[in-house]
Write an enzyme that holds these catalytic residues in place. Structure first.
Site, PDB file in Angstrom:
ATOM      1  N   HIS A  13      36.685 -46.203 -68.011  1.00  0.00           N
ATOM      2  CA  HIS A  13      37.906 -46.503 -68.796  1.00  0.00           C
ATOM      3  C   HIS A  13      37.781 -45.780 -70.131  1.00  0.00           C
ATOM      4  O   HIS A  13      37.005 -46.197 -70.996  1.00  0.00           O
ATOM      5  CB  HIS A  13      38.040 -48.016 -69.022  1.00  0.00           C
ATOM      6  CG  HIS A  13      39.262 -48.395 -69.817  1.00  0.00           C
ATOM      7  ND1 HIS A  13      40.086 -49.436 -69.453  1.00  0.00           N
ATOM      8  CD2 HIS A  13      39.800 -47.889 -70.947  1.00  0.00           C
ATOM      9  CE1 HIS A  13      41.070 -49.551 -70.326  1.00  0.00           C
ATOM     10  NE2 HIS A  13      40.916 -48.619 -71.255  1.00  0.00           N
ATOM     11  N   HIS A  15      39.951 -43.424 -73.329  1.00  0.00           N
ATOM     12  CA  HIS A  15      41.133 -42.816 -73.957  1.00  0.00           C
ATOM     13  C   HIS A  15      40.706 -41.502 -74.610  1.00  0.00           C
ATOM     14  O   HIS A  15      39.882 -41.510 -75.523  1.00  0.00           O
ATOM     15  CB  HIS A  15      41.717 -43.739 -75.033  1.00  0.00           C
ATOM     16  CG  HIS A  15      42.197 -45.043 -74.481  1.00  0.00           C
ATOM     17  ND1 HIS A  15      43.493 -45.237 -74.060  1.00  0.00           N
ATOM     18  CD2 HIS A  15      41.548 -46.203 -74.238  1.00  0.00           C
ATOM     19  CE1 HIS A  15      43.623 -46.475 -73.601  1.00  0.00           C
ATOM     20  NE2 HIS A  15      42.457 -47.084 -73.689  1.00  0.00           N
ATOM     21  N   LYS A  99      47.551 -47.415 -63.485  1.00  0.00           N
ATOM     22  CA  LYS A  99      47.269 -48.363 -64.553  1.00  0.00           C
ATOM     23  C   LYS A  99      48.470 -49.250 -64.850  1.00  0.00           C
ATOM     24  O   LYS A  99      49.576 -48.751 -65.090  1.00  0.00           O
ATOM     25  CB  LYS A  99      46.889 -47.588 -65.822  1.00  0.00           C
ATOM     26  CG  LYS A  99      46.732 -48.428 -67.065  1.00  0.00           C
ATOM     27  CD  LYS A  99      45.403 -49.161 -67.088  1.00  0.00           C
ATOM     28  CE  LYS A  99      45.317 -50.141 -68.242  1.00  0.00           C
ATOM     29  NZ  LYS A  99      44.123 -49.997 -69.051  1.00  0.00           N
ATOM     30  N   HIS A 136      45.438 -53.894 -67.372  1.00  0.00           N
ATOM     31  CA  HIS A 136      45.219 -54.447 -68.709  1.00  0.00           C
ATOM     32  C   HIS A 136      45.634 -55.911 -68.564  1.00  0.00           C
ATOM     33  O   HIS A 136      46.819 -56.234 -68.553  1.00  0.00           O
ATOM     34  CB  HIS A 136      46.079 -53.726 -69.762  1.00  0.00           C
ATOM     35  CG  HIS A 136      45.835 -54.238 -71.150  1.00  0.00           C
ATOM     36  ND1 HIS A 136      45.219 -53.514 -72.129  1.00  0.00           N
ATOM     37  CD2 HIS A 136      46.096 -55.456 -71.701  1.00  0.00           C
ATOM     38  CE1 HIS A 136      45.108 -54.248 -73.227  1.00  0.00           C
ATOM     39  NE2 HIS A 136      45.644 -55.429 -72.991  1.00  0.00           N
ATOM     40  N   HIS A 174      38.221 -53.960 -69.042  1.00  0.00           N
ATOM     41  CA  HIS A 174      37.764 -54.585 -70.293  1.00  0.00           C
ATOM     42  C   HIS A 174      37.874 -56.114 -70.272  1.00  0.00           C
ATOM     43  O   HIS A 174      38.592 -56.712 -71.061  1.00  0.00           O
ATOM     44  CB  HIS A 174      38.453 -54.000 -71.530  1.00  0.00           C
ATOM     45  CG  HIS A 174      39.932 -53.768 -71.425  1.00  0.00           C
ATOM     46  ND1 HIS A 174      40.823 -54.721 -70.998  1.00  0.00           N
ATOM     47  CD2 HIS A 174      40.682 -52.673 -71.699  1.00  0.00           C
ATOM     48  CE1 HIS A 174      42.043 -54.228 -71.028  1.00  0.00           C
ATOM     49  NE2 HIS A 174      41.980 -52.987 -71.430  1.00  0.00           N
ATOM     50  N   ASP A 247      36.369 -48.076 -72.867  1.00  0.00           N
ATOM     51  CA  ASP A 247      37.631 -48.251 -73.596  1.00  0.00           C
ATOM     52  C   ASP A 247      37.526 -47.623 -74.988  1.00  0.00           C
ATOM     53  O   ASP A 247      38.159 -48.083 -75.931  1.00  0.00           O
ATOM     54  CB  ASP A 247      38.036 -49.729 -73.695  1.00  0.00           C
ATOM     55  CG  ASP A 247      39.511 -49.889 -74.050  1.00  0.00           C
ATOM     56  OD1 ASP A 247      40.250 -48.890 -74.037  1.00  0.00           O
ATOM     57  OD2 ASP A 247      39.923 -51.035 -74.358  1.00  0.00           O
TER      58      ASP A 247
HETATM   59  O1  DOR Z   1      42.030 -51.467 -78.225  1.00  0.00           O
HETATM   60  C1  DOR Z   1      42.698 -50.842 -77.440  1.00  0.00           C
HETATM   61  N1  DOR Z   1      43.089 -49.566 -77.692  1.00  0.00           N
HETATM   62  N2  DOR Z   1      43.080 -51.433 -76.317  1.00  0.00           N
HETATM   63  C2  DOR Z   1      43.930 -50.854 -75.474  1.00  0.00           C
HETATM   64  O2  DOR Z   1      44.252 -51.463 -74.495  1.00  0.00           O
HETATM   65  C3  DOR Z   1      44.524 -49.541 -75.784  1.00  0.00           C
HETATM   66  C4  DOR Z   1      43.690 -48.771 -76.680  1.00  0.00           C
HETATM   67  C5  DOR Z   1      44.401 -47.585 -77.283  1.00  0.00           C
HETATM   68  O3  DOR Z   1      45.023 -46.822 -76.532  1.00  0.00           O
HETATM   69  O4  DOR Z   1      44.317 -47.404 -78.482  1.00  0.00           O
HETATM   70 ZN    ZN Z   2      42.038 -48.956 -72.948  1.00  0.00          ZN
END
Ligand code: DOR
Ligand code: ZN
Length: 345
Positions: A13, A15, A99, A136, A174, A247
């Site tokens: 997971h 970003h 997702k 999520h 998460h 995450d």
């Molecule tokens: O803390 C987070 N940041 N949780 C999420 O689900 C998304 C992520 C983000 O894209 O910044």
């Molecule tokens: Zn995330």
């Protein structure tokens, strides 16, 4: 033990964002991780197989020379997602999962799902073709307390969905509560959970005590200490249903340090050092490989990596930057508040 060799880990997971931010952060993942499941919550989101193909190309272009890294692409589920496109994405090998962001749950989730009924045709097709759903797992109903959102999601969304579509493979991403851990443990099939590095280390005091600490704010928000303890037990248990999904979610500092700060913690750069510390504290270094390198691939039906990495415990702390600079601006690195002695060689 002062040295540990494990198979190269994966991040289930992650970003990576796009453009200058992508270029600024990708190396921190590709240095240690062979693969990562890439979150689709860009602006605009990655909703079609064509979007995912183009995003994958941009990621591969940004990988530093010499690193081998495979982005595993996901689609952002909307109420208008076309089941044929999703099936095509799975069949072509491009799409690893879809997702589900309940609308309003987190960063760039306004285009997510409001009415689960509208997503049923896609979910049915996914169950049929064996494409996992990453969730999520939080409801966004304003009446529900933010600390209860995960449990209410399990009771009112996830359990009914899994009853209706028992063949659908679901990753609860998460996980942050004891309830989530118990729910995953109680399922005999088609349910697994990812756990972040930071939720193994912080609880809600880290966000709120001594002034608001925006760099410990993420979603789902960190919970009470008993929940952190339950996450730790699950992570170090070796139970194949639990694996790492960092995450890691970079935001530039001005968007974190303001009156309405974004959710997200940046851990890619020091995750393996933090995890080795946590697993050593739990007297479970022998279970680190299962958590970071074996359970995830097994769940997603992929081979574990053949390459290995070595973690070495130093006498002096390994220095990580407190911030990284990216073309988009500075990003603060997660501070675990303990010296990091474990180094990846
Ligand atoms: O803390 C987070 N940041 N949780 C999420 O689900 C998304 C992520 C983000 O894209 O910044
Ligand atoms: Zn995330």
């Amino acid at each position: 033990m002062s040295s540990l060799s494990i198979r190269r880990p994966d991040d289930w997971h992650l970003h990576l964002r796009d453009g200058a931010m992508l270029e600024g952060v990708i190396g921190d993942t590709s240095r240690h991780f062979a693969r990562a499941i890439i979150m689709p919550n860009l602006v605009p989101p990655v909703v079609t197989t064509d979007d995912a193909r183009a995003y994958r190309e941009r990621i591969l272009k940004a990988v530093p020379q010499g690193d081998r890294f495979e982005p595993l692409m996901t689609l952002y589920l909307t109420e208008h997602t076309n089941p044929d496109d999703v099936e095509e994405g799975k069949r072509s090998g491009l799409i690893t999962a879809v997702k589900l962001y309940p609308a309003g749950a987190t960063t760039n989730s306004h285009g997510g799902v409001r009415d689960m009924e509208k997503a049923m045709p896609v979910l049915e097709r996914m169950a049929k073709v064996g494409l996992p759903l990453c969730v999520h797992g939080e409801v966004t109903t304003p009446e529900v307390d933010i600390f209860d959102r995960e449990k209410v999601f399990i009771d009112t969304v996830l359990e009914p969905l899994r009853k209706r579509l028992p063949e659908l493979k679901v990753t609860m991403e998460h996980v942050t509560t004891e309830d989530g851990i118990q729910y995953i443990r109680s399922a005999d099939r088609n349910l697994a959970g990812s756990i972040t590095t930071h939720h193994l280390i912080i609880n809600r005091n880290d966000i709120l005590v001594g002034g608001i600490q925006p760099h410990y704010y993420c979603l789902p928000v960190a919970k009470r200490e008993n929940h952190r303890q339950a996450l730790r037990k699950a992570a170090v248990s070796g139970d194949a249903r639990f694996f790492l999904g960092t995450d890691s979610a970079p935001h530039v500092d001005p968007l974190k340090e303001c009156a309405c700060g974004c959710a997200g913690i940046y851990t890619s750069i020091n995750t393996m050092s933090c995890l080795a510390h946590v697993f050593e504290q739990e007297d479970a270094l022998d279970k680190l490989e299962a958590f970071t390198s074996l359970n995830g691939p097994a769940w997603y039906g992929l081979p574990a990596n053949e390459e290995r990495i070595t973690l070495v415990k130093r006498d002096e702390p390994v220095e990580f930057p407190t911030k990284i600079s990216t073309g988009a601006g500075p990003v603060t690195v997660f501070d675990p508040k303990f010296p990091l002695l474990w180094d990846v060689t």
